[in-house]
Design a protein around this motif. Structure first.
Motif, mmCIF file in Angstrom:
data_model
loop_
_atom_site.group_PDB
_atom_site.id
_atom_site.type_symbol
_atom_site.label_atom_id
_atom_site.label_comp_id
_atom_site.label_asym_id
_atom_site.label_seq_id
_atom_site.Cartn_x
_atom_site.Cartn_y
_atom_site.Cartn_z
ATOM 1 N N ALA A 71 -4.359 8.096 -12.896
ATOM 2 C CA ALA A 71 -4.237 8.541 -11.371
ATOM 3 C C ALA A 71 -5.122 7.708 -10.534
ATOM 4 O O ALA A 71 -5.039 7.377 -9.428
ATOM 5 C CB ALA A 71 -5.018 9.833 -11.209
ATOM 6 N N THR A 116 -3.215 3.676 -9.785
ATOM 7 C CA THR A 116 -2.240 3.586 -8.786
ATOM 8 C C THR A 116 -2.938 4.029 -7.287
ATOM 9 O O THR A 116 -3.763 4.926 -7.260
ATOM 10 C CB THR A 116 -1.011 4.337 -8.872
ATOM 11 O OG1 THR A 116 -1.079 5.501 -9.104
ATOM 12 C CG2 THR A 116 -0.198 3.761 -9.834
ATOM 13 N N LEU A 142 -3.537 6.113 -4.086
ATOM 14 C CA LEU A 142 -2.913 7.415 -3.970
ATOM 15 C C LEU A 142 -1.728 7.592 -2.804
ATOM 16 O O LEU A 142 -0.929 8.367 -2.985
ATOM 17 C CB LEU A 142 -4.120 8.196 -3.255
ATOM 18 C CG LEU A 142 -5.258 8.878 -3.991
ATOM 19 C CD1 LEU A 142 -6.422 9.437 -3.167
ATOM 20 C CD2 LEU A 142 -4.601 9.853 -4.901
ATOM 21 N N ASP A 176 0.729 5.719 -2.599
ATOM 22 C CA ASP A 176 2.021 5.372 -3.190
ATOM 23 C C ASP A 176 2.434 6.630 -3.867
ATOM 24 O O ASP A 176 3.738 6.436 -4.189
ATOM 25 C CB ASP A 176 1.986 4.074 -3.872
ATOM 26 C CG ASP A 176 1.474 3.102 -3.343
ATOM 27 O OD1 ASP A 176 1.518 3.059 -2.103
ATOM 28 O OD2 ASP A 176 0.835 1.982 -3.718
ATOM 29 N N ARG A 177 1.871 7.514 -4.149
ATOM 30 C CA ARG A 177 2.207 8.806 -5.014
ATOM 31 C C ARG A 177 3.274 9.566 -4.429
ATOM 32 O O ARG A 177 3.248 9.679 -3.161
ATOM 33 C CB ARG A 177 1.279 9.502 -5.631
ATOM 34 C CG ARG A 177 0.225 8.586 -6.400
ATOM 35 C CD ARG A 177 -1.110 9.597 -6.790
ATOM 36 N NE ARG A 177 -0.738 10.709 -7.353
ATOM 37 C CZ ARG A 177 -0.754 11.119 -8.621
ATOM 38 N NH1 ARG A 177 -1.176 10.137 -9.453
ATOM 39 N NH2 ARG A 177 -0.428 12.185 -9.230
ATOM 40 N N ASP A 190 3.642 12.771 -5.183
ATOM 41 C CA ASP A 190 3.520 14.177 -5.163
ATOM 42 C C ASP A 190 2.415 14.547 -4.110
ATOM 43 O O ASP A 190 1.538 15.714 -4.256
ATOM 44 C CB ASP A 190 3.386 14.657 -6.503
ATOM 45 C CG ASP A 190 1.784 14.086 -7.054
ATOM 46 O OD1 ASP A 190 1.480 12.987 -6.478
ATOM 47 O OD2 ASP A 190 1.269 14.688 -7.944
ATOM 48 N N ARG A 212 2.952 19.624 -6.810
ATOM 49 C CA ARG A 212 2.265 18.693 -5.926
ATOM 50 C C ARG A 212 0.765 18.526 -6.481
ATOM 51 O O ARG A 212 0.214 19.598 -7.003
ATOM 52 C CB ARG A 212 2.096 19.099 -4.682
ATOM 53 C CG ARG A 212 3.305 19.658 -4.159
ATOM 54 C CD ARG A 212 4.089 18.555 -3.647
ATOM 55 N NE ARG A 212 5.707 18.699 -4.105
ATOM 56 C CZ ARG A 212 6.603 17.918 -3.583
ATOM 57 N NH1 ARG A 212 6.232 16.687 -3.193
ATOM 58 N NH2 ARG A 212 7.769 18.256 -4.143
#
Lengths: 523, 418, 183
Positions: free
Chosen positions: B6, B9, B11, B13-14, B16, B252
């Motif tokens: 978590a 990467t 945030l 670009d996620r 969900d 999500r």
């Protein structure tokens, strides 16, 4: 960009040995001691001087082990003498009767109840710091909680004295306990004064348990250190005292054989957090019950529903002020304490003082508004008399000390300058004493103007109060001399190297490296 | 449990961290439709009969719905400001949902307009607005400098201006940070929260007086503002917990907002259950003990004729049962229990508001013991449903978490050890 | 602090570690190796060590719950007995028994009993007070209260084997591996 690197000091300390006097320490104009950082992405260090576990143990245990500082004995003698005066006054009261106080017909509760509420209120900060801040995971609390809890215990002792002696015939005080007295009469539980007995009794017991339990590991540390100095002896004239053995036995006895086992720590931490969870509603309830003493009556100025939370906020307010009043000199006097009690800690406490001061101010405003809005003439009259009646000066002192004086903490300079904070906290202490005084002297103008009387204390009132300050200071000085003033294991636990998981680095050096990195990134 | 990847990467670009637009569109449309139908039903059932008492009942129950809706917003606003003020690190991931709820103060202002208009034009909800009713009332004459329509309107405008300004600024700081990544916006929000809380405390206390306490203008309690605050903050926490759990259900934030965050939300929920109990008990207890008629009448009315059943239900459902339910640590860490508890508590919060407002409209002399019917439900549900419909749109309109919170790392690694 | 006898049976084996991180990983190895009578000694409660050691949650909470129930029900019963049963007197027209007026004392007693139980449960579950213990005879153990971390495996452990245990302690990075004798 901050010019100041806290780790320089460490290097010097490692090279030159022990903690240097604080006066020689560098002070950075922007971050004070490196902890006042505005940048939201930086967490200021909780413990300065890049300490390792050993140096934490050395410094904190050193305060209890090394010979007393020069000022200690004179301070102890003075405060014992003052408490002696208080004791004499209490004896005089018991021998003669409550007539030696300034009580009169409408004002039948005088300084005794004022002092009682004031002291209980001061005690509350200790529980707040240790319990509520513990629940909210405020790690900066670890450097002050032991100190504050000790203050709680001693303040409650002082508080408990007053209801005990104010009954006049203290040999009947046992009637407060739930046992049948003469003629098989039981105490009656609809009286708020009896609730007080249970509330304050529970509060004292639970605070003591909490304080003691928190201290068990630290006492074990002192025990283990004392075992290494078992042959230490002190000579008083011709008599030789086996000081080392006495210390080892004393600390060892109260450490209960604590062995720092992780299976033990598991139960310990659970019990500690549960005690914190229990102490939190307790601290609210105790001062609420104290407020019920006034609020369940149907007297104007006393019977108002905001009293419980308002008393609790006031208690926290005065208690934090008292912690700072004690902490700021101690921080100057004990070498190395500034590494733990940082400028940030003081700043946080100042913010809480401002917050609770505003809550108290909010309560004053609500009282006034509802006194008018309620439409009860006696109620509104009581408030007008408070503000502009014979005791207007008390009201003015109360309002300016409690509501106005903490507002200086909106300015950063004010909340980061210890001597200035110290002065403001004295004002707050005075203001909160007067708050209770204002409430009590509302009695002097009751429903019938014909019976209005001005209340003034006698010298016995005053000296008893001063004596209670002496009792408090005496106990506190003994605590500072013989017990671990800071929670050693808890302070160690907030050091970066105490974290067993990755992101602070597994080696103890990395924590400092990261701190430097963040310092560098700032600005 | 916190996903190991978590924090590696970014945030932003996620996939969900945004609500699915189609689901949001459907859900908000349904909620808005329910709200519209309920409001329509209220108008039809309440205002077209020509019966003054039925109209007052409709207005009171609509007021209940409005109070529930704005209570969520105000409670969330308090939480957002407190989180900023204490530099909370753990809450980075959940703060956006509080901000979303907070930012809906302005629709609440619109929802309030019908109450005011109908009170001014027709039969007022506030008895003191009725000149005939207060004629010769000595207490009213005394309170007139405060309780008059002009001042009442000015006060309400001031409240809403302050709240909308606070909510808007705090929301903007947070969303701007999503775009620019400027960490100093957090410091600005913190600064604003300090005096913001002061303004908030004063305005909500007086709003509580105006909206609830002065419905019975003879009665008074200095505690009332705190009582209002305690109930609403608790309700806002429940609402946000529920939102987060529903987002989690739809996949999500699943490895971002972890059981550790829910655990803390559960603790807060528990804390506010206890705090509410403390405040409401203290208020009731002092009045009960002193036993002065001018104060006891408020509780008297709410303990008679069936309203007393609600009072008992409240003490059980709003305190004792959730207190026991949220006590064990495994329960506070269980999403299922928390989802149940949050819905349960919101339900009892709504019942409490109803119990505060509605008995004021009921007249013991002319009514059956307790008059509770479809009209009450529809009128209260209308504003709440409209509010929730707008809230869903708000949630879907941006990322579900702040993207560049300077302390996000702490929130991502948050853990409860004890 | 009896003088250790040289011929005494072995009580256990100790190994030292420098940091919480080091001992955390060592503890995981011991948990996985299936040891039962062993413990991690540390100057601080290490975060998450219960998982690394495979410990069950603490039972203190149950004791506290019992304390709370006893305190609350006992408090209510006491007040009912004293004011509504044994000595009935009209005070300010208040009912002889009403939950409102008895809440403060009931609450305080609930807290008093549960808090006392918290401390007693902690001591009982930890087998304290116990002023004498084989480890206290081990000089290096005294540093655990300062800055050392120690794994101790008792000889009573069914998996204890002087050679194998020593090897495992070494593999996990332990230093100063020593045996402690019975007191």
């Amino acid at each position: 960009m901050s010019s100041f690197n806290p780790d320089e000091r460490t290097a010097q300390r490692m090279a030159g040995g022990q903690d240097r006097p604080d006066a020689e320490r560098p002070r950075d104009p922007e971050t004070i001691d490196g902890t006042i950082i505005d940048d939201p992405s930086v967490r200021p260090p909780l413990v300065l001087g890049d300490r390792d576990f050993h140096s934490v143990t050395e410094t904190i245990c050193g305060w209890a082990e090394n010979p007393a500082p020069k000022w200690w004995m004179p301070a102890f003698l003075i405060s014992s003498a003052v408490s002696g005066i208080g004791t004499l006054m209490i004896l005089y009261l018991i021998i003669t009767g409550v007539g030696v106080w300034g009580l009169n017909s409408p004002v039948m509760w005088g300084w005794a109840i004022v002092n009682f509420v004031w002291w209980v209120g001061i005690g509350h900060a200790g529980t707040l710091i240790s319990a509520i801040l513990c629940i909210f995971k405020q790690k900066w609390r670890t450097s002050i909680n032991r100190f504050a809890e000790a203050m709680t215990i001693f303040a409650v002792i002082c508080a408990g004295t007053f209801p005990g002696i104010h009954v006049g015939r203290v040999w009947f005080a046992w009637m407060l306990f739930p046992i049948p007295n003469y003629n098989y009469i039981w105490p009656q539980f609809r009286s708020p004064l009896l609730w007080d007995v249970f509330a304050v009794g529970t509060y004292f017991t639970v605070s003591l348990l909490f304080w003691y339990m928190g201290m068990i590991p630290d006492l074990a540390t002192l025990r283990d250190r004392a075992l290494k100095r078992l042959h230490m002896k002190a000579a008083v004239g011709p008599i030789e005292i086996a000081l080392g053995k006495i210390r080892a036995f004393g600390y060892g006895f109260f450490a209960l054989g604590w062995r720092f086992s992780s299976r033990g720590w598991l139960n310990y931490e659970k019990a500690y957090i549960l005690l914190a969870g229990l102490a939190t509603p307790l601290v609210l309830s105790v001062h609420s019950v104290v407020s019920f003493d006034f609020a369940v009556s149907i007297l104007p100025g006393w019977h108002t529903t905001i009293f419980p939370p308002y008393f609790v906020a006031g208690a926290i307010f005065s208690g934090f002020a008292m912690v700072l009043t004690l902490l700021i000199p101690a921080r100057e006097l004990y070498p190395g304490m500034k590494d733990f009690v940082t400028a940030r800690t003081l700043e946080n406490m100042c913010k809480i003082i401002t917050l609770t001061g505003l809550i108290v101010g909010f309560a004053y405003a609500m009282e006034f508004f509802i006194a008018w809005y309620g439409g009860n003439v006696f109620e509104s009259e009581a408030f007008i008399i408070r503000a502009i009646g014979p005791y207007w000066w008390a009201y003015a002192i109360m309002f300016s000390c409690n509501v106005l004086s903490p507002q200086v903490f909106w300015f950063k300079w004010a909340r980061t300058t210890p001597w200035f904070i110290f002065i403001v906290t004295i004002f707050v202490n005075i203001g909160m004493w007067f708050e209770r005084f204002v409430i009590v002297t509302t009695l002097s103008s009751d429903f019938l103007p014909g019976s209005w009387r001005y209340y003034a204390p006698t010298y016995v009132d005053v000296l008893t109060f001063v004596g209670s300050l002496g009792i408090f200071m005496t106990l506190f000085l003994l605590f500072m001399r013989f017990l671990p003033m800071l929670a050693i294991s808890e302070v160690k636990n907030v050091l970066p190297q105490a974290d067993p998981h990755g992101h602070h680095g597994s080696e103890s050096g990395d924590g400092a490296g990261e701190k430097n990195g963040k310092e560098g990134a700032h600005g | 449990m916190s996903g190991s990847g978590a924090h590696n990467t970014s945030l932003a670009d996620r996939g969900d961290i945004r609500m699915s637009p189609s689901a949001a569109r459907v859900l908000s449309a349904v909620l808005l439709a329910i709200g519209a139908v309920c409001v329509g039903l209220t108008l039809v059932l309440g205002l077209t009969t020509g019966d003054k008492t039925v109209a007052r009942q409709a207005l009171a129950s609509y007021h209940v719905g409005f109070l529930i809706a704005i209570g969520f917003s105000l409670g969330a606003m308090a939480i957002v400001m407190i989180l900023h003020q204490v530099n909370a690190g753990w809450a980075g991931l959940i703060r956006r949902q509080f901000e979303n709820v907070m930012s809906l103060v302005w629709p609440c202002a619109i929802l309030f307009i019908p109450v005011i208009l109908l009170s001014l034009l027709g039969d007022p909800l506030w008895k003191w607005m009725d000149p005939e009713y207060v004629a010769g009332d000595a207490l009213y004459d005394h309170k007139k400098p405060y309780l008059n329509t002009t001042f009442f309107l000015i006060r309400n405008i001031v409240y809403f201006v302050i709240w909308i300004w606070l909510a808007h600024s705090l929301f903007r700081y947070s969303t701007q940070q999503d775009l620019t990544g400027d960490k100093w916006l957090t410091a600005k929000a913190r600064r604003m929260s300090s005096y913001g809380l002061l303004l908030f405390a004063l305005t909500t206390a007086f709003a509580a007086f105006d909206w609830e306490m002065t419905l019975d203008f003879h009665w008074f309690s200095t505690m009332y503002g705190v009582y209002f605050f305690a109930a609403n903050v608790g309700a806002a926490i429940c609402l946000v917990t529920f939102i987060l759990l529903m987002l989690r259900r739809s996949g999500r934030l699943a490895d971002l907002v972890t059981v550790e965050h829910y655990h803390d939300l559960g603790k807060l929920m528990f804390g506010f259950v206890v705090f509410w109990a403390y405040i409401s008990f203290s208020q009731y207890f002092l009045i009960w003990y002193a036993n002065i008629p001018e104060e006891t009448m408020w509780y008297q009315r709410r303990q008679a004729d069936g309203w007393g059943t609600i009072a008992i239900a409240l003490s059980l459902g709003r305190f004792i049962l959730p207190f026991i339910l949220l006590m064990p640590r495994p329960f506070r860490r269980s999403p299922a229990v928390l989802a149940f508890a949050s819905v349960w508590l919101i339900g009892f919060h709504a019942l409490e508001v109803f119990w505060i407002v509605r008995p004021q409209v009921y007249d013991p002399a002319t009514y059956e013991p307790i008059m509770l019917n479809l009209l009450d439900v529809a009128a209260a549900l209308g504003p709440v449903s409209l509010f929730l419909g707008l809230l869903v749109r708000k949630i879907a309109s941006g990322p579900l978490v702040p993207l560049h919170d300077p302390r996000m790392d702490e929130s991502l690694h948050h853990k409860n050890y004890i | 602090m009896a003088e250790p006898r040289t011929d005494a049976p072995i009580w256990g084996m100790t190994a030292e570690y420098e940091s919480p991180a080091a001992i955390y990983h060592a503890a995981e190895r011991f948990r996985d190796a299936g040891y039962a009578k062993w413990d991690v000694y540390a100057p601080i409660p290490i975060h998450g060590i219960d998982q690394a050691m495979g410990l069950k949650p603490s039972k203190v909470g149950w004791f506290v719950a019992v304390g709370a129930i006893v305190g609350v029900s006992g408090g209510l019963l006491m007040q009912w007995f004293m004011n509504a049963f044994a000595y009935q007197i009209n005070v300010a027209g208040k009912p002889l028994f009403a939950w409102e007026q008895f809440m403060p004392v009931t609450f305080e007693l609930g807290i008093l009993f549960s808090a006392t139980m918290a401390l007693l449960a902690m001591l009982t579950l930890n087998g304290l007070p116990r002023w004498n213990h084989p480890l206290f005879g081990h000089d290096r153990f005294l540093r655990v209260s300062d800055d050392r971390f120690m794994i101790v495996v008792e000889s009573k452990d069914p998996k204890f084997d002087a050679e194998a245990t020593r090897r495992l302690l070494e593999e996990c990075g332990g230093t100063h591996i020593e045996t402690v004798v019975e007191e």
